[in-house]
Scaffold this motif. Structure first.
Motif, PDB file in Angstrom:
ATOM      1  N   GLU A   3       0.669  -1.070   0.182  1.00 25.16           N
ATOM      2  CA  GLU A   3      -0.101   0.066   0.067  1.00 25.16           C
ATOM      3  C   GLU A   3       0.771   1.273   0.114  1.00 25.16           C
ATOM      4  O   GLU A   3       0.531   2.276  -0.696  1.00 25.16           O
ATOM      5  CB  GLU A   3      -1.001   0.038   1.302  1.00 25.16           C
ATOM      6  CG  GLU A   3      -1.983  -1.061   1.088  1.00 25.16           C
ATOM      7  CD  GLU A   3      -2.967  -1.255  -0.086  1.00 25.16           C
ATOM      8  OE1 GLU A   3      -3.148  -0.276  -0.701  1.00 25.16           O
ATOM      9  OE2 GLU A   3      -3.090  -2.314  -0.269  1.00 25.16           O
ATOM     10  N   GLU A  49       2.244   1.836  -3.382  1.00 25.76           N
ATOM     11  CA  GLU A  49       1.124   2.446  -3.999  1.00 25.76           C
ATOM     12  C   GLU A  49       0.804   3.889  -3.866  1.00 25.76           C
ATOM     13  O   GLU A  49       0.782   4.836  -4.842  1.00 25.76           O
ATOM     14  CB  GLU A  49      -0.200   1.542  -3.865  1.00 25.76           C
ATOM     15  CG  GLU A  49      -0.118   0.234  -4.621  1.00 25.76           C
ATOM     16  CD  GLU A  49      -1.152  -0.526  -4.307  1.00 25.76           C
ATOM     17  OE1 GLU A  49      -1.494  -1.657  -5.193  1.00 25.76           O
ATOM     18  OE2 GLU A  49      -1.825  -0.589  -3.233  1.00 25.76           O
ATOM     19  N   GLU A  72      -6.203   4.127  -1.805  1.00 30.33           N
ATOM     20  CA  GLU A  72      -5.006   3.303  -1.092  1.00 30.33           C
ATOM     21  C   GLU A  72      -4.751   3.784   0.311  1.00 30.33           C
ATOM     22  O   GLU A  72      -4.471   2.798   1.279  1.00 30.33           O
ATOM     23  CB  GLU A  72      -3.728   3.465  -2.114  1.00 30.33           C
ATOM     24  CG  GLU A  72      -3.685   3.222  -3.547  1.00 30.33           C
ATOM     25  CD  GLU A  72      -4.021   1.755  -3.789  1.00 30.33           C
ATOM     26  OE1 GLU A  72      -3.822   0.937  -2.827  1.00 30.33           O
ATOM     27  OE2 GLU A  72      -4.390   1.322  -5.006  1.00 30.33           O
TER      28      GLU A  72
HETATM   29 FE   LIG Z   1      -3.570  -0.944  -2.720  1.00 24.78          FE
END
Ligand SMILES: [Fe+2]
Length: 99
Positions: free
Chosen positions: A46, A49, A79
């Motif tokens: 995450e 991202e 995200e």
């Molecule tokens: Fe994600």
């Protein structure tokens, strides 16, 4: 917005993060410790991202690509939300059991 076509590039960083999660599964037994590790591994994904979408969002904004910027900003928000949910899951449940 101009019609831009780019060659698809393999993301080696993401591939490595996924491999790291796989190694964690192989190195641990099923249970809270593995779950805590997997939450951390997922958060690394995450965060990567978030960095990527944050950069693209800023670029789109600076270049005046408003529609692209808005789409990227929405994805960035998703995200961050996922990361927050993983943090909550870890703090309120899994980490205590793993400890
Ligand atoms: Fe994600």
């Amino acid at each position: 917005m101009p019609d831009i076509r780019i060659k698809r590039l393999k993301c080696y960083a993401m591939e490595s993060l996924i491999e790291e999660g796989q190694e964690l599964i192989e190195a641990t037994e099923k249970g809270a410790v593995r779950d805590a590790g997997l939450i951390g591994a997922a958060q690394k994904v995450e965060h990567y991202e978030i960095a990527t979408y944050g950069t693209l969002c800023s670029l789109a904004e600076q270049l005046g690509y408003t529609e692209a910027k808005n789409i990227l900003a929405e994805t960035l928000k998703e995200e961050k939300s996922t990361d927050d949910k993983l943090t909550t899951l870890a703090k309120e449940n899994v980490n205590k059991k793993a400890g």
